[in-house]
Scaffold this motif. Structure first.
Motif, PDB file in Angstrom:
ATOM      1  N   TYR A 194       0.801  -1.226   0.000  1.00 40.41           N
ATOM      2  CA  TYR A 194       0.000   0.000   0.000  1.00 40.41           C
ATOM      3  C   TYR A 194       0.832   1.274   0.000  1.00 40.41           C
ATOM      4  N   GLY A 195       2.148   1.169   0.173  1.00 40.72           N
ATOM      5  CA  GLY A 195       3.000   2.348   0.151  1.00 40.72           C
ATOM      6  C   GLY A 195       3.021   3.131   1.437  1.00 40.72           C
ATOM      7  N   TYR A 196       2.412   2.614   2.482  1.00 37.99           N
ATOM      8  CA  TYR A 196       2.343   3.336   3.758  1.00 37.99           C
ATOM      9  C   TYR A 196       2.211   2.317   4.872  1.00 37.99           C
ATOM     10  N   GLU A 197       2.769   2.626   6.032  1.00 35.53           N
ATOM     11  CA  GLU A 197       2.698   1.703   7.149  1.00 35.53           C
ATOM     12  C   GLU A 197       1.302   1.699   7.752  1.00 35.53           C
ATOM     13  N   ALA A 198       0.843   0.540   8.174  1.00 37.82           N
ATOM     14  CA  ALA A 198      -0.486   0.399   8.754  1.00 37.82           C
ATOM     15  C   ALA A 198      -0.504   0.909  10.189  1.00 37.82           C
ATOM     16  N   ILE A 199      -1.674   1.344  10.625  1.00 33.67           N
ATOM     17  CA  ILE A 199      -1.882   1.725  12.025  1.00 33.67           C
ATOM     18  C   ILE A 199      -2.261   0.458  12.790  1.00 33.67           C
TER      19      ILE A 199
END
Length: 324
Positions: A194-199
């Motif tokens: 997704y190109g971003y770290e998950a919360i």
């Protein structure tokens, strides 16, 4: 008559000067006693010199006779020496005799050394090119009992006493895996997707800087920027993965003990735990056969000595060459 006896009795030498000099040097360690040739030994005064035919009889009697214990080649040749016998090719003959012993081959221990080189797979291109496999070949091992799973034991630790509820716990384990930094790529699987770290849930419960200052408009802009850089991130992770696989391949291939198997060779196949005769216990044979290799298509296809095809294909690690 051997060349040594010919030289002792008649002083006959080969025409070649080098061979004649070598024969004179060798004969100095031999003596004839009661028309029998002996060699002066270091461990014993005299060792009876025999020909290869009689030597094969001695090897067979010492190895598998009433006092034999099916010892290895080096142990066998030392035992023959202690019995007072000698011939020029006894060490090579003992090794070849033990290697061709039927019982020694059937009851040989399993080797933990890999027999084929490691083939790393950097990307899932075989599935993209050929599609999903028609069937998967299993070794009938236990589910969730691999070396890696015993090492990390994520699923085992989560299940605790609810061993039958692993389908319900599996999504949680996969979420944990996808949000954990992988040493092979230097990124988390979620980041590469997704190109971003998950919360993660701990940020929801305890709070974090990006959660406390979250704004939907800014988050969308930031996500689009990260997506623009995602291709470079994936390329760098692929380079790190390839370097890691090269190191793993070099380490693995150092331990490979290859065996050359061709179509038409006779082989023994490993007796699997589920096919062992329970009545034999620990005294059962570890290898079964011999079989003949009929074809090789990445794996080996076997047939018995009567030409009947053996079900399913076999990997090289489950086979060993059979000597006659």
């Amino acid at each position: 008559m051997t060349p040594i006896l010919a030289y002792i009795h008649k002083r006959t030498l080969p025409e070649d000067k080098f061979k004649a000099r070598r024969l004179r040097y060798q004969t100095a360690r031999y003596v004839v006693y009661d028309e029998v040739l002996y060699k002066r030994g270091f461990n014993q005064p005299l060792l009876r010199y025999v020909d290869e035919e009689e030597g094969n009889y001695i090897l067979r009697e010492v190895h598998e006779g009433i006092c034999g214990n099916h010892s290895g080649g080096c142990s066998l040749v030392m035992k023959v020496l202690r019995q007072g016998y000698y011939w020029s090719t006894m060490k090579e003959g003992a090794v070849n005799f033990v290697r061709a012993c039927d019982r020694c081959q059937r009851f040989a221990n399993y080797s933990s050394m890999p027999v084929t080189l490691l083939t790393p797979m950097v990307s899932p291109w075989p599935f993209a090119m050929f599609g999903i496999p028609y069937k998967l070949v299993s070794d009938n091992g236990k589910q969730f009992d691999s070396k890696e799973l015993r090492q990390h034991h994520t699923l085992k630790a989560k299940l605790e006493e609810r061993k039958g509820n692993w389908p319900e716990e599996l999504p949680k384990v996969m979420w944990s895996y996808n949000t954990t930094l992988r040493s092979t790529t230097g990124e988390t699987p979620f980041m590469l997707t997704y190109g971003y770290e998950a919360i993660v849930p701990v940020e929801v419960g305890s709070g974090s800087l990006r959660r406390d200052r979250y704004k939907e408009e800014d988050a969308e802009v930031s996500q689009r920027l990260h997506l623009d850089l995602l291709e470079e991130t994936k390329e760098n992770s692929q380079l790190r993965l390839a370097a890691y696989q090269q190191r793993a391949t070099r380490y693995y291939n150092k331990k490979v003990k290859g065996q050359l198997l061709r179509v038409g060779d006779l082989v023994l196949r490993k007796v699997m735990p589920n096919t062992k005769n329970p009545q034999h216990g620990v005294f059962g044979a570890n290898w079964k056969g011999p079989y003949k290799i009929k074809a090789w298509k990445g794996t080996y296809h076997l047939e018995d000595m009567e030409g009947k095809l053996v079900p399913r294909a076999w990997n090289a690690e489950h086979l060993q060459k059979y000597y006659q």
